[in-house]
Design a protein around this motif. Structure first.
Motif, PDB file in Angstrom:
ATOM      1  N   GLY A  99      55.301 -41.142 -34.359  1.00 47.71           N
ATOM      2  CA  GLY A  99      55.375 -41.194 -35.815  1.00 47.71           C
ATOM      3  C   GLY A  99      56.695 -40.732 -36.385  1.00 47.71           C
ATOM      4  O   GLY A  99      56.819 -40.494 -37.592  1.00 47.71           O
ATOM      5  N   ASN A 100      57.708 -40.596 -35.542  1.00 45.36           N
ATOM      6  CA  ASN A 100      59.024 -40.123 -35.982  1.00 45.36           C
ATOM      7  C   ASN A 100      59.908 -41.330 -36.279  1.00 45.36           C
ATOM      8  O   ASN A 100      60.824 -41.670 -35.519  1.00 45.36           O
ATOM      9  CB  ASN A 100      59.650 -39.237 -34.906  1.00 45.36           C
ATOM     10  CG  ASN A 100      60.867 -38.478 -35.409  1.00 45.36           C
ATOM     11  OD1 ASN A 100      61.448 -38.827 -36.443  1.00 45.36           O
ATOM     12  ND2 ASN A 100      61.262 -37.442 -34.689  1.00 45.36           N
ATOM     13  N   LEU A 101      59.638 -41.993 -37.407  1.00 44.44           N
ATOM     14  CA  LEU A 101      60.346 -43.210 -37.762  1.00 44.44           C
ATOM     15  C   LEU A 101      61.826 -42.944 -38.027  1.00 44.44           C
ATOM     16  O   LEU A 101      62.686 -43.764 -37.670  1.00 44.44           O
ATOM     17  CB  LEU A 101      59.698 -43.849 -38.991  1.00 44.44           C
ATOM     18  CG  LEU A 101      60.312 -45.160 -39.486  1.00 44.44           C
ATOM     19  CD1 LEU A 101      60.303 -46.221 -38.390  1.00 44.44           C
ATOM     20  CD2 LEU A 101      59.558 -45.657 -40.724  1.00 44.44           C
ATOM     21  N   GLU A 102      62.149 -41.812 -38.620  1.00 46.92           N
ATOM     22  CA  GLU A 102      63.547 -41.504 -38.931  1.00 46.92           C
ATOM     23  C   GLU A 102      64.403 -41.450 -37.662  1.00 46.92           C
ATOM     24  O   GLU A 102      65.501 -42.009 -37.612  1.00 46.92           O
ATOM     25  CB  GLU A 102      63.633 -40.169 -39.676  1.00 46.92           C
ATOM     26  CG  GLU A 102      65.051 -39.796 -40.088  1.00 46.92           C
ATOM     27  CD  GLU A 102      65.099 -38.498 -40.881  1.00 46.92           C
ATOM     28  OE1 GLU A 102      66.215 -38.026 -41.167  1.00 46.92           O
ATOM     29  OE2 GLU A 102      64.027 -37.958 -41.197  1.00 46.92           O
ATOM     30  N   GLN A 103      63.881 -40.778 -36.633  1.00 43.86           N
ATOM     31  CA  GLN A 103      64.639 -40.681 -35.391  1.00 43.86           C
ATOM     32  C   GLN A 103      64.689 -42.032 -34.679  1.00 43.86           C
ATOM     33  O   GLN A 103      65.699 -42.371 -34.045  1.00 43.86           O
ATOM     34  CB  GLN A 103      64.019 -39.621 -34.474  1.00 43.86           C
ATOM     35  CG  GLN A 103      64.869 -39.254 -33.270  1.00 43.86           C
ATOM     36  CD  GLN A 103      66.163 -38.557 -33.643  1.00 43.86           C
ATOM     37  OE1 GLN A 103      66.349 -38.121 -34.772  1.00 43.86           O
ATOM     38  NE2 GLN A 103      67.078 -38.465 -32.685  1.00 43.86           N
ATOM     39  N   ALA A 104      63.624 -42.814 -34.783  1.00 48.87           N
ATOM     40  CA  ALA A 104      63.615 -44.155 -34.188  1.00 48.87           C
ATOM     41  C   ALA A 104      64.674 -45.032 -34.841  1.00 48.87           C
ATOM     42  O   ALA A 104      65.378 -45.791 -34.156  1.00 48.87           O
ATOM     43  CB  ALA A 104      62.233 -44.787 -34.347  1.00 48.87           C
ATOM     44  N   ARG A 105      64.786 -44.936 -36.171  1.00 44.74           N
ATOM     45  CA  ARG A 105      65.834 -45.680 -36.874  1.00 44.74           C
ATOM     46  C   ARG A 105      67.220 -45.263 -36.395  1.00 44.74           C
ATOM     47  O   ARG A 105      68.103 -46.096 -36.164  1.00 44.74           O
ATOM     48  CB  ARG A 105      65.740 -45.435 -38.378  1.00 44.74           C
ATOM     49  CG  ARG A 105      64.561 -46.056 -39.079  1.00 44.74           C
ATOM     50  CD  ARG A 105      64.459 -45.492 -40.474  1.00 44.74           C
ATOM     51  NE  ARG A 105      63.424 -46.120 -41.275  1.00 44.74           N
ATOM     52  CZ  ARG A 105      62.947 -45.602 -42.413  1.00 44.74           C
ATOM     53  NH1 ARG A 105      63.419 -44.441 -42.869  1.00 44.74           N
ATOM     54  NH2 ARG A 105      62.009 -46.232 -43.081  1.00 44.74           N
ATOM     55  N   TYR A 106      67.409 -43.963 -36.241  1.00 45.16           N
ATOM     56  CA  TYR A 106      68.703 -43.433 -35.809  1.00 45.16           C
ATOM     57  C   TYR A 106      69.051 -43.941 -34.413  1.00 45.16           C
ATOM     58  O   TYR A 106      70.178 -44.399 -34.172  1.00 45.16           O
ATOM     59  CB  TYR A 106      68.660 -41.906 -35.833  1.00 45.16           C
ATOM     60  CG  TYR A 106      69.887 -41.243 -35.261  1.00 45.16           C
ATOM     61  CD1 TYR A 106      71.106 -41.289 -35.939  1.00 45.16           C
ATOM     62  CD2 TYR A 106      69.830 -40.560 -34.042  1.00 45.16           C
ATOM     63  CE1 TYR A 106      72.231 -40.683 -35.413  1.00 45.16           C
ATOM     64  CE2 TYR A 106      70.947 -39.948 -33.513  1.00 45.16           C
ATOM     65  CZ  TYR A 106      72.154 -40.014 -34.206  1.00 45.16           C
ATOM     66  OH  TYR A 106      73.266 -39.416 -33.660  1.00 45.16           O
ATOM     67  N   LYS A 107      68.097 -43.898 -33.493  1.00 46.15           N
ATOM     68  CA  LYS A 107      68.353 -44.310 -32.120  1.00 46.15           C
ATOM     69  C   LYS A 107      68.568 -45.816 -31.997  1.00 46.15           C
ATOM     70  O   LYS A 107      69.405 -46.268 -31.212  1.00 46.15           O
ATOM     71  CB  LYS A 107      67.214 -43.865 -31.208  1.00 46.15           C
ATOM     72  CG  LYS A 107      67.185 -42.367 -30.951  1.00 46.15           C
ATOM     73  CD  LYS A 107      68.422 -41.918 -30.179  1.00 46.15           C
ATOM     74  CE  LYS A 107      68.355 -40.437 -29.858  1.00 46.15           C
ATOM     75  NZ  LYS A 107      69.549 -39.997 -29.082  1.00 46.15           N
ATOM     76  N   VAL A 108      67.817 -46.602 -32.752  1.00 43.47           N
ATOM     77  CA  VAL A 108      68.002 -48.043 -32.661  1.00 43.47           C
ATOM     78  C   VAL A 108      69.376 -48.437 -33.216  1.00 43.47           C
ATOM     79  O   VAL A 108      69.961 -49.453 -32.816  1.00 43.47           O
ATOM     80  CB  VAL A 108      66.868 -48.809 -33.378  1.00 43.47           C
ATOM     81  CG1 VAL A 108      67.078 -48.873 -34.883  1.00 43.47           C
ATOM     82  CG2 VAL A 108      66.747 -50.227 -32.806  1.00 43.47           C
TER      83      VAL A 108
END
Length: 317
Positions: free
Chosen positions: A119-128
């Motif tokens: 559920g950590n969308l912010e970090q997923a956005r950063y990594k992608v």
């Protein structure tokens, strides 16, 4: 020419890659190639102002980088041959491992997948954002998944299959010449104001080098889908129907094949520096994109890698 136990070099390279991955070091061969490209670019662009001069300078860049890369790796391999056959095996396997990226692709995909599952969308956005060129700050879970699936699928060709095929044709020197081709394209092969003319030759050379490997990848991808229990028939259908819609003559094959195998739709609206760009759709939206499809794409990537290595080994018996 691979003979005897040297036919196992591709397998050795994949094993090296799985053990050590793609070490982040200023001495990594691809990093060195990138630094060399940047240095030559600065020198060549100083006097290249007209479109014709820029295109000529870009051609000089391509042929200088490719010639230097091939010569350096050839000299290293020639030096290994003065030692013993085992030195050639381990040396070329290690060199080839630097030219392929299955572990890096898998690690990036799995990391993003885990952030989405947590559920950590912010970090997923950063990594992608590390693996795609599009804007990622406003992406939702579906769009983060799409970006990741598209990137992993596309890189099956230029990050794995193309280097392996060129190794089979011309050993480590040709495999790394291909790696230089791909690095040139990733650095200067853009259709923007800065590189429209200067990077034109690099982009065309990359298209030519990937043309046959991309189509072989399509065949192996269908086999992988069949072996994994995914929709092999759908993969064939989408490659034939949608691959040509992609702006690249090669990348669309892997993306459309993965979309068909998983029953998802790729493509859509992307933003680059705030500017909208509509990418043609590939596949039918039978399933809604979610994190699990990143895992499935990584499975397909590994299956295609295994199929390619097996075919290379068998072809040398």
């Amino acid at each position: 020419m691979i003979c005897g136990f040297e036919k196992w070099i591709p397998l050795g390279a994949v094993l090296f890659d799985s053990l050590i991955g793609d070490p982040r070091s200023r001495l990594h061969p691809v990093v060195l190639i990138g630094n060399y490209i940047s240095l030559l670019e600065k020198a060549l662009r100083r006097t290249a102002h007209s479109p014709l001069c820029q295109q000529a300078a870009g051609a000089v860049l391509v042929f200088t980088v490719l010639g230097t890369t091939y010569a350096v790796v050839w000299l290293i391999v020639a030096g290994l041959q003065w030692l013993d056959p085992l030195a050639v095996f381990w040396g070329e396997a290690l060199i080839l491992s630097f030219a392929i990226t299955p572990r890096s692709l898998a690690s990036a995909g799995k990391e993003i997948c885990q952030y989405l599952l947590d559920g950590n969308l912010e970090q997923a956005r950063y990594k992608v954002g590390w693996i795609v060129g599009r804007d990622t700050q406003q992406l939702d879970e579906r769009e983060v998944t799409r970006a990741t699936v598209e990137t992993v699928a596309e890189n099956i060709v230029d990050g794995i299959i193309s280097p392996l095929i060129y190794f089979a044709i011309g050993g480590a020197p040709l495999a790394f010449l291909y790696r230089a081709v791909n690095t040139l394209d990733s650095m200067v092969g853009y259709k923007n104001d800065k590189y429209l003319y200067f990077g034109r030759v690099a982009a065309r050379v990359d298209d030519v080098f990937n043309y046959i490997p991309a189509r072989l990848t399509g065949i192996m991808l269908v086999i992988a889908a069949l072996l994994l229990g995914y929709n092999a028939r759908g993969s064939v259908k989408m490659i034939l129907r949608d691959a040509a819609k992609h702006p690249s003559p090669n990348s669309g094959i892997a993306e459309a094949g993965v979309a068909g195998a998983l029953g998802v739709r790729l493509g859509g609206l992307n933003y680059y520096g705030g500017v909208a760009s509509l990418r043609a759709y590939m596949g039918d939206e039978e399933n809604t994109l979610s994190a699990v499809y990143i895992q499935k794409t990584v499975q397909i990537m590994y299956a295609v890698t295994a199929i390619c290595v097996l075919l290379l080994i068998v072809s040398k018996w």
